[in-house]
Design a protein around this motif. Structure first.
Motif, PDB file in Angstrom:
ATOM      1  N   LYS A 105      15.674  89.848  66.264  1.00 22.43           N
ATOM      2  CA  LYS A 105      15.647  91.319  66.132  1.00 22.43           C
ATOM      3  C   LYS A 105      17.039  91.700  66.677  1.00 22.43           C
ATOM      4  O   LYS A 105      17.481  91.230  67.791  1.00 22.43           O
ATOM      5  CB  LYS A 105      14.579  91.811  67.193  1.00 22.43           C
ATOM      6  CG  LYS A 105      14.434  93.213  67.231  1.00 22.43           C
ATOM      7  CD  LYS A 105      13.357  93.778  68.213  1.00 22.43           C
ATOM      8  CE  LYS A 105      13.310  95.060  68.576  1.00 22.43           C
ATOM      9  NZ  LYS A 105      12.588  95.623  69.352  1.00 22.43           N
ATOM     10  N   ARG A 106      17.716  92.833  66.157  1.00 21.43           N
ATOM     11  CA  ARG A 106      18.910  93.213  66.477  1.00 21.43           C
ATOM     12  C   ARG A 106      18.822  94.396  67.502  1.00 21.43           C
ATOM     13  O   ARG A 106      17.903  95.098  67.577  1.00 21.43           O
ATOM     14  CB  ARG A 106      19.546  94.017  65.285  1.00 21.43           C
ATOM     15  CG  ARG A 106      20.787  94.773  65.549  1.00 21.43           C
ATOM     16  CD  ARG A 106      21.945  93.633  65.515  1.00 21.43           C
ATOM     17  NE  ARG A 106      23.305  94.505  65.855  1.00 21.43           N
ATOM     18  CZ  ARG A 106      24.289  94.155  66.513  1.00 21.43           C
ATOM     19  NH1 ARG A 106      24.164  93.022  67.409  1.00 21.43           N
ATOM     20  NH2 ARG A 106      25.250  94.867  66.472  1.00 21.43           N
ATOM     21  N   VAL A 107      19.638  94.250  68.436  1.00 19.27           N
ATOM     22  CA  VAL A 107      19.339  95.099  69.705  1.00 19.27           C
ATOM     23  C   VAL A 107      20.885  95.943  69.557  1.00 19.27           C
ATOM     24  O   VAL A 107      21.910  95.422  69.614  1.00 19.27           O
ATOM     25  CB  VAL A 107      19.244  94.406  71.186  1.00 19.27           C
ATOM     26  CG1 VAL A 107      19.276  95.228  72.256  1.00 19.27           C
ATOM     27  CG2 VAL A 107      18.127  93.592  70.963  1.00 19.27           C
ATOM     28  N   PHE A 108      20.676  97.237  69.635  1.00 21.02           N
ATOM     29  CA  PHE A 108      21.742  98.149  69.805  1.00 21.02           C
ATOM     30  C   PHE A 108      21.470  99.496  70.388  1.00 21.02           C
ATOM     31  O   PHE A 108      20.581 100.006  69.667  1.00 21.02           O
ATOM     32  CB  PHE A 108      22.501  98.268  68.341  1.00 21.02           C
ATOM     33  CG  PHE A 108      23.780  99.278  68.360  1.00 21.02           C
ATOM     34  CD1 PHE A 108      23.472 100.670  68.073  1.00 21.02           C
ATOM     35  CD2 PHE A 108      24.878  98.949  68.987  1.00 21.02           C
ATOM     36  CE1 PHE A 108      24.679 101.488  68.155  1.00 21.02           C
ATOM     37  CE2 PHE A 108      25.968  99.884  69.056  1.00 21.02           C
ATOM     38  CZ  PHE A 108      25.685 101.005  68.622  1.00 21.02           C
ATOM     39  N   GLY A 109      21.924 100.112  71.401  1.00 21.12           N
ATOM     40  CA  GLY A 109      21.569 101.279  71.420  1.00 21.12           C
ATOM     41  C   GLY A 109      22.074 101.750  72.991  1.00 21.12           C
ATOM     42  O   GLY A 109      22.775 100.789  73.895  1.00 21.12           O
ATOM     43  N   PRO A 110      22.247 102.912  72.964  1.00 21.14           N
ATOM     44  CA  PRO A 110      23.099 103.636  74.353  1.00 21.14           C
ATOM     45  C   PRO A 110      22.250 103.515  75.556  1.00 21.14           C
ATOM     46  O   PRO A 110      20.766 103.471  75.341  1.00 21.14           O
ATOM     47  CB  PRO A 110      23.201 105.093  73.987  1.00 21.14           C
ATOM     48  CG  PRO A 110      22.133 105.283  73.080  1.00 21.14           C
ATOM     49  CD  PRO A 110      21.820 103.891  72.254  1.00 21.14           C
ATOM     50  N   VAL A 111      22.809 103.089  76.606  1.00 16.94           N
ATOM     51  CA  VAL A 111      22.056 103.271  77.769  1.00 16.94           C
ATOM     52  C   VAL A 111      22.386 104.494  78.813  1.00 16.94           C
ATOM     53  O   VAL A 111      21.635 105.142  79.361  1.00 16.94           O
ATOM     54  CB  VAL A 111      22.498 101.882  78.677  1.00 16.94           C
ATOM     55  CG1 VAL A 111      21.715 101.884  79.923  1.00 16.94           C
ATOM     56  CG2 VAL A 111      21.997 100.652  78.047  1.00 16.94           C
ATOM     57  N   LYS A 153      24.983  86.245  81.797  1.00 15.00           N
ATOM     58  CA  LYS A 153      25.917  85.332  80.925  1.00 15.00           C
ATOM     59  C   LYS A 153      24.968  84.470  79.936  1.00 15.00           C
ATOM     60  O   LYS A 153      25.551  84.276  78.678  1.00 15.00           O
ATOM     61  CB  LYS A 153      26.538  84.328  81.948  1.00 15.00           C
ATOM     62  CG  LYS A 153      27.448  84.721  82.697  1.00 15.00           C
ATOM     63  CD  LYS A 153      28.160  83.993  83.484  1.00 15.00           C
ATOM     64  CE  LYS A 153      29.168  84.428  84.733  1.00 15.00           C
ATOM     65  NZ  LYS A 153      30.115  83.347  85.327  1.00 15.00           N
ATOM     66  N   ASP A 154      23.789  84.386  80.109  1.00 13.77           N
ATOM     67  CA  ASP A 154      23.004  83.569  79.367  1.00 13.77           C
ATOM     68  C   ASP A 154      22.288  84.628  78.167  1.00 13.77           C
ATOM     69  O   ASP A 154      21.878  84.022  77.112  1.00 13.77           O
ATOM     70  CB  ASP A 154      21.927  82.860  80.061  1.00 13.77           C
ATOM     71  CG  ASP A 154      22.494  81.788  81.121  1.00 13.77           C
ATOM     72  OD1 ASP A 154      23.462  81.510  80.988  1.00 13.77           O
ATOM     73  OD2 ASP A 154      21.795  81.738  82.098  1.00 13.77           O
ATOM     74  N   SER A 155      22.384  85.713  78.347  1.00 14.65           N
ATOM     75  CA  SER A 155      21.714  86.448  77.456  1.00 14.65           C
ATOM     76  C   SER A 155      22.539  86.708  76.231  1.00 14.65           C
ATOM     77  O   SER A 155      23.836  86.997  76.184  1.00 14.65           O
ATOM     78  CB  SER A 155      21.445  88.042  78.051  1.00 14.65           C
ATOM     79  OG  SER A 155      20.964  88.887  77.174  1.00 14.65           O
ATOM     80  N   ALA A 156      21.620  86.956  75.279  1.00 11.16           N
ATOM     81  CA  ALA A 156      22.331  87.224  73.958  1.00 11.16           C
ATOM     82  C   ALA A 156      22.711  88.757  73.833  1.00 11.16           C
ATOM     83  O   ALA A 156      23.403  89.093  72.911  1.00 11.16           O
ATOM     84  CB  ALA A 156      21.566  86.738  72.715  1.00 11.16           C
ATOM     85  N   VAL A 157      22.172  89.569  74.405  1.00  9.23           N
ATOM     86  CA  VAL A 157      22.300  90.845  74.602  1.00  9.23           C
ATOM     87  C   VAL A 157      23.222  91.414  75.721  1.00  9.23           C
ATOM     88  O   VAL A 157      23.229  90.989  76.858  1.00  9.23           O
ATOM     89  CB  VAL A 157      21.010  91.833  74.661  1.00  9.23           C
ATOM     90  CG1 VAL A 157      21.363  93.306  74.910  1.00  9.23           C
ATOM     91  CG2 VAL A 157      19.790  91.465  73.739  1.00  9.23           C
ATOM     92  N   LYS A 158      24.448  91.971  75.231  1.00  5.90           N
ATOM     93  CA  LYS A 158      25.372  91.989  76.214  1.00  5.90           C
ATOM     94  C   LYS A 158      25.781  93.652  76.534  1.00  5.90           C
ATOM     95  O   LYS A 158      25.257  94.676  75.653  1.00  5.90           O
ATOM     96  CB  LYS A 158      26.840  91.711  75.764  1.00  5.90           C
ATOM     97  CG  LYS A 158      26.873  90.130  75.267  1.00  5.90           C
ATOM     98  CD  LYS A 158      26.790  89.268  76.381  1.00  5.90           C
ATOM     99  CE  LYS A 158      26.897  87.773  76.173  1.00  5.90           C
ATOM    100  NZ  LYS A 158      26.350  87.056  77.201  1.00  5.90           N
ATOM    101  N   ALA A 159      25.947  93.997  77.800  1.00  8.10           N
ATOM    102  CA  ALA A 159      26.329  95.366  78.028  1.00  8.10           C
ATOM    103  C   ALA A 159      28.020  95.756  77.660  1.00  8.10           C
ATOM    104  O   ALA A 159      28.642  94.773  78.112  1.00  8.10           O
ATOM    105  CB  ALA A 159      26.079  95.580  79.442  1.00  8.10           C
ATOM    106  N   GLN A 160      28.149  96.779  77.024  1.00 15.34           N
ATOM    107  CA  GLN A 160      29.566  97.021  76.684  1.00 15.34           C
ATOM    108  C   GLN A 160      29.997  98.435  77.254  1.00 15.34           C
ATOM    109  O   GLN A 160      29.099  99.271  77.234  1.00 15.34           O
ATOM    110  CB  GLN A 160      29.638  97.188  75.248  1.00 15.34           C
ATOM    111  CG  GLN A 160      29.597  95.760  74.371  1.00 15.34           C
ATOM    112  CD  GLN A 160      30.000  96.022  72.845  1.00 15.34           C
ATOM    113  OE1 GLN A 160      30.114  97.091  72.572  1.00 15.34           O
ATOM    114  NE2 GLN A 160      30.127  94.814  72.201  1.00 15.34           N
TER     115      GLN A 160
END
Length: 131
Positions: free
Chosen positions: A53-59, A25-32
């Protein structure tokens, strides 16, 4: 419930579990989670910011094509394919095919190159080159 629905549920379960494990909940990076049930595409991606830094990518990315699950991408340490096989064991006919394919590949490796490896019984003469 048909096979495609069972596969869909399994993929959604795996992706949802992984998203819950990695989300904070505290992270600025979210799992979608992205579930395209009509075209049978299922993904987990990370979106957000780490500082500037922008984070975007497939897991993980799964598809259902021709009645089969395709693990298109998995950048986790989870053995997703093995987990799917545990959830949906292969019928015996598939294992026979895999065994025959493995034996064929082994034979091809043995005879690769200019000389074939001859298998002989104990007590027989060693085959001569060129015979």
């Amino acid at each position: 419930m048909d096979k495609i629905d069972r596969y869909r549920q399994a993929m959604e379960q795996i992706l949802t579990e992984h998203a819950e494990l990695t989300s904070s909940k505290d992270s600025a990076v979210k799992a979608q989670l992205i579930f395209d049930r009509e075209r049978h595409h299922y993904q987990l991606i990370y979106v957000g910011w780490q500082g500037y830094k922008r984070v975007f990518g497939p897991v993980m990315h799964f598809d259902i094509e021709d009645g089969k699950i395709w693990v298109q991408y998995n950048c986790t340490e989870d053995a997703v394919a093995e987990r799917l096989v545990e959830m949906y064991p292969l019928p015996i006919s598939c294992w026979v095919f895999i065994l025959l394919l493995s034996v064929s590949l082994l034979v091809m490796r043995l005879v690769k190159g200019k000389e074939a490896i001859a298998v002989r019984s104990p007590g027989t003469k060693k085959p001569q080159a060129g015979s």
